[in-house]
Enzyme design. Structure first.
Site, PDB file in Angstrom:
ATOM      1  N   CYS A   8     -17.451 -14.245  39.933  1.00  8.91           N
ATOM      2  CA  CYS A   8     -16.681 -13.095  39.457  1.00  8.91           C
ATOM      3  C   CYS A   8     -15.200 -13.386  39.679  1.00  8.91           C
ATOM      4  CB  CYS A   8     -17.120 -11.791  40.135  1.00  8.91           C
ATOM      5  SG  CYS A   8     -16.834 -11.712  41.910  1.00  8.91           S
ATOM      6  N   ASN A  11     -14.667 -12.674  44.106  1.00 13.45           N
ATOM      7  CA  ASN A  11     -15.709 -13.071  45.070  1.00 13.45           C
ATOM      8  C   ASN A  11     -15.723 -12.174  46.317  1.00 13.45           C
ATOM      9  OD1 ASN A  11     -16.704 -15.974  47.061  1.00 13.45           O
ATOM     10  ND2 ASN A  11     -17.992 -14.700  45.792  1.00 13.45           N
ATOM     11  N   CYS A  13     -16.717  -8.601  45.571  1.00 10.35           N
ATOM     12  CA  CYS A  13     -17.591  -7.484  45.164  1.00 10.35           C
ATOM     13  C   CYS A  13     -18.834  -7.975  44.420  1.00 10.35           C
ATOM     14  CB  CYS A  13     -16.844  -6.485  44.281  1.00 10.35           C
ATOM     15  SG  CYS A  13     -15.436  -5.686  45.054  1.00 10.35           S
ATOM     16  N   ARG A  14     -18.690  -8.227  43.111  1.00 10.17           N
ATOM     17  CA  ARG A  14     -19.864  -8.451  42.260  1.00 10.17           C
ATOM     18  C   ARG A  14     -20.631  -9.735  42.555  1.00 10.17           C
ATOM     19  NH1 ARG A  14     -16.525  -8.111  36.942  1.00 10.17           N
ATOM     20  NH2 ARG A  14     -15.136  -9.100  38.464  1.00 10.17           N
ATOM     21  N   SER A  15     -19.930 -10.878  42.625  1.00  5.95           N
ATOM     22  CA  SER A  15     -20.690 -12.132  42.815  1.00  5.95           C
ATOM     23  C   SER A  15     -21.301 -12.264  44.211  1.00  5.95           C
ATOM     24  CB  SER A  15     -19.886 -13.373  42.410  1.00  5.95           C
ATOM     25  OG  SER A  15     -18.758 -13.576  43.227  1.00  5.95           O
ATOM     26  N   ASP A 127     -17.903  -3.046  36.444  1.00  3.08           N
ATOM     27  CA  ASP A 127     -16.974  -3.590  37.445  1.00  3.08           C
ATOM     28  C   ASP A 127     -16.522  -2.497  38.415  1.00  3.08           C
ATOM     29  OD1 ASP A 127     -15.017  -4.746  38.952  1.00  3.08           O
ATOM     30  OD2 ASP A 127     -14.064  -5.769  37.275  1.00  3.08           O
TER      31      ASP A 127
HETATM   32  P1  4NP Z   1     -14.880  -8.860  42.139  1.00  5.65           P
HETATM   33  O1  4NP Z   1     -13.889  -7.606  42.223  1.00  5.65           O
HETATM   34  O2  4NP Z   1     -14.302  -9.766  41.074  1.00  5.65           O
HETATM   35  O3  4NP Z   1     -16.162  -8.244  41.747  1.00  5.65           O
HETATM   36  O4  4NP Z   1     -14.894  -9.495  43.503  1.00  5.65           O
HETATM   37  C1  4NP Z   1     -12.513  -7.697  42.228  1.00  5.65           C
HETATM   38  C2  4NP Z   1     -11.873  -8.062  43.379  1.00  5.65           C
HETATM   39  C3  4NP Z   1     -10.497  -8.145  43.407  1.00  5.65           C
HETATM   40  C4  4NP Z   1      -9.780  -7.830  42.260  1.00  5.65           C
HETATM   41  C5  4NP Z   1     -10.417  -7.478  41.098  1.00  5.65           C
HETATM   42  C6  4NP Z   1     -11.800  -7.414  41.086  1.00  5.65           C
HETATM   43  N1  4NP Z   1      -8.360  -7.877  42.294  1.00  5.65           N
HETATM   44  O5  4NP Z   1      -7.737  -7.558  41.275  1.00  5.65           O
HETATM   45  O6  4NP Z   1      -7.803  -8.266  43.332  1.00  5.65           O
END
Ligand code: 4NP
Length: 153
Positions: A8, A11, A13-15, A127
């Site tokens: 993702c 790294n 949240c989702r992944s 998301d």
């Molecule tokens: P992830 O979530 O890609 O599912 O880990 C996010 C974590 C950080 C950010 C965006 C999405 N960010 O913009 O910092």
């Protein structure tokens, strides 16, 4: 052995949720020996001086609510060398696919996939960074992982 890298943006949240949920399914199915499972970010945002952030606390909470622990998981960024080390790169959304392809220097062996592509609801995982809805993200990821496990090995 099928080596799977979940991807993702951050790294955190989702992944990591996908890594932890998929590993739990594999363990419950008694199929540990068949898989090597990891997760990584396309962005360097959550890694400082080589040290990755922990899983985002609302993601930890939703995992805990489902009996799963994110202890020990730290964010890492996807690297070009990973292409030879994994069989499948399972992305949470379409922008992850584009960014991962750029980092990996293309995808000559067709290893890049969208997690939800093996479900009846192809597209992006919801998301939670933007929606704040970690339960919907969990539900999407759980469904994607279940279908993925059915389809590999
Ligand atoms: P992830 O979530 O890609 O599912 O880990 C996010 C974590 C950080 C950010 C965006 C999405 N960010 O913009 O910092």
């Amino acid at each position: 052995m099928v080596r799977i890298m979940f991807i993702c943006l951050g790294n955190i949240c989702r992944s990591p949720m996908a890594e932890i949920i998929f590993r739990d399914m594999v363990e419950k199915a008694g199929r540990n020996e068949e898989f090597f499972i990891a997760s990584s970010a396309t962005s360097s945002e959550n890694v400082w001086n080589g040290v990755g952030a922990e899983v985002y606390s609302p993601a930890k909470k939703i995992l805990a609510r489902h009996g799963l622990s994110a202890a020990g998981k730290r964010a890492v960024q996807l690297s070009p060398a990973d292409y030879g080390k994994y069989d499948l790169f399972i992305c949470m959304d379409a922008s992850n696919v584009r960014n991962a392809r750029r980092i990996l220097g293309g995808d000559p062996e067709g290893k890049l996939r969208l997690l939800m592509s093996c479900t009846d609801r192809p597209g992006d995982v919801s998301d939670p960074w933007y929606t704040g809805d970690f339960e919907t993200a969990y539900r999407d990821i759980e469904e994607g992982c279940r279908r993925l496990l059915d389809s590999v090995g």
